[in-house]
Write an enzyme that holds these catalytic residues in place. Structure first.
Site, mmCIF file in Angstrom:
data_model
loop_
_atom_site.group_PDB
_atom_site.id
_atom_site.type_symbol
_atom_site.label_atom_id
_atom_site.label_comp_id
_atom_site.label_asym_id
_atom_site.label_seq_id
_atom_site.Cartn_x
_atom_site.Cartn_y
_atom_site.Cartn_z
ATOM 1 C CB THR A 54 -2.908 4.048 0.977
ATOM 2 O OG1 THR A 54 -2.783 4.927 -0.134
ATOM 3 C CG2 THR A 54 -4.214 3.291 0.881
ATOM 4 C CG LEU A 91 -1.980 -1.038 1.375
ATOM 5 C CD1 LEU A 91 -2.729 -0.858 2.691
ATOM 6 C CD2 LEU A 91 -2.947 -0.999 0.201
ATOM 7 C CG ASP A 92 0.419 4.467 -2.841
ATOM 8 O OD1 ASP A 92 1.185 3.635 -3.353
ATOM 9 O OD2 ASP A 92 -0.388 5.158 -3.488
ATOM 10 N NE ARG A 93 6.047 7.868 5.057
ATOM 11 C CZ ARG A 93 7.228 8.429 5.297
ATOM 12 N NH1 ARG A 93 8.083 8.641 4.314
ATOM 13 N NH2 ARG A 93 7.561 8.784 6.515
ATOM 14 C CG ASN A 99 1.378 6.535 -6.943
ATOM 15 O OD1 ASN A 99 2.326 7.246 -7.238
ATOM 16 N ND2 ASN A 99 1.340 5.895 -5.790
#
Length: 235
Positions: free
Chosen positions: A80, A76-78, A172
């Protein structure tokens, strides 16, 4: 007869990894709810304050000599938050990654403004430049196909709460697709409007359905969006 995989008992608080809530654990998989702001895996600058590092320490129970470890399945994105699954064996990792496109992933996001279409699918080819910024391209040969399903859940005067089905898993992807539509995710400092929105990214991985790598049982893990989502759209 296949051996049953029993869920582990909740460990003492001193072993609980900060920024992560254990949702499920057995001898093959470890599923957590990650807070926004925590990396999945380390970078050159940040090595210890990551989900991977904290969960490796967790399965070792503080014993540096232990051979126990976790394996990255997805990221997961940082910024998110939400459901993140790790494998506890290489076989489990391979099984989950080989079938990852088949699994169901549902997100919630708060975006700027109101959408003219209340549901649909955004599709484009995504590429990444040298600055690691992702963007859509017209030429399929220069990007990877990305498809994002969405449905409006609630609206306010300035914001919209979306339920999102991730049909592909590009970097993203959700943030780029809605930013390019003129409705960036609230709090997105990369693809959004820096002068507007929240201090936190309003993007949450709410639900993940997988097939267990050993029992082949279908399993769904769900979490609620962070409380700050309610300051934009009542949930």
């Amino acid at each position: 007869m296949a051996e049953n995989r029993k869920e582990f008992k909740r460990p003492p608080k001193r072993y609980q990894p900060r920024g992560l809530t254990i949702l499920y654990e057995d001898q093959d998989i470890l599923v957590v709810d990650k807070i926004g702001g925590l990396l999945t895996i380390g970078t050159e600058k940040i090595r210890e304050n990551t989900a991977y590092f904290l969960l490796t320490d967790y399965v070792r129970k503080g014993n540096l000599k232990s051979k126990n470890r976790v394996f990255i399945v997805h990221r997961l994105d940082r910024d998110t938050s939400g459901v993140l699954v790790f494998a506890k064996t290489e076989d489990a990792k391979r099984y989950l990654q080989d079938r990852w496109p088949e699994f169901s992933k549902k997100y919630y996001a708060v975006v700027q403004g109101t959408l003219p279409e209340k549901e649909g699918v955004i599709s484009s080819y995504l590429a990444e430049n040298r600055a690691h910024r992702v963007y859509s391209v017209a030429d399929p040969a220069k990007g990877k196909l990305a498809k994002t399903g969405f449905r409006v859940v609630k609206e306010s005067k300035s914001y919209t709460l979306l339920e999102i089905e991730l049909l592909t898993g590009r970097k993203n992807q959700i943030r780029v697709h809605f930013a390019e539509k003129g409705h960036p995710v609230v709090g997105d400092k990369v693809y959004g409007e820096k002068s507007r929105g929240a201090r936190k990214l309003a993007l949450h991985a709410a639900s993940l359905t997988i097939t267990h790598p050993y029992t082949h049982e279908k399993m769904t893990f769900e979490t609620q969006p962070p409380a700050f989502f309610k300051s934009f759209v009542a949930i």
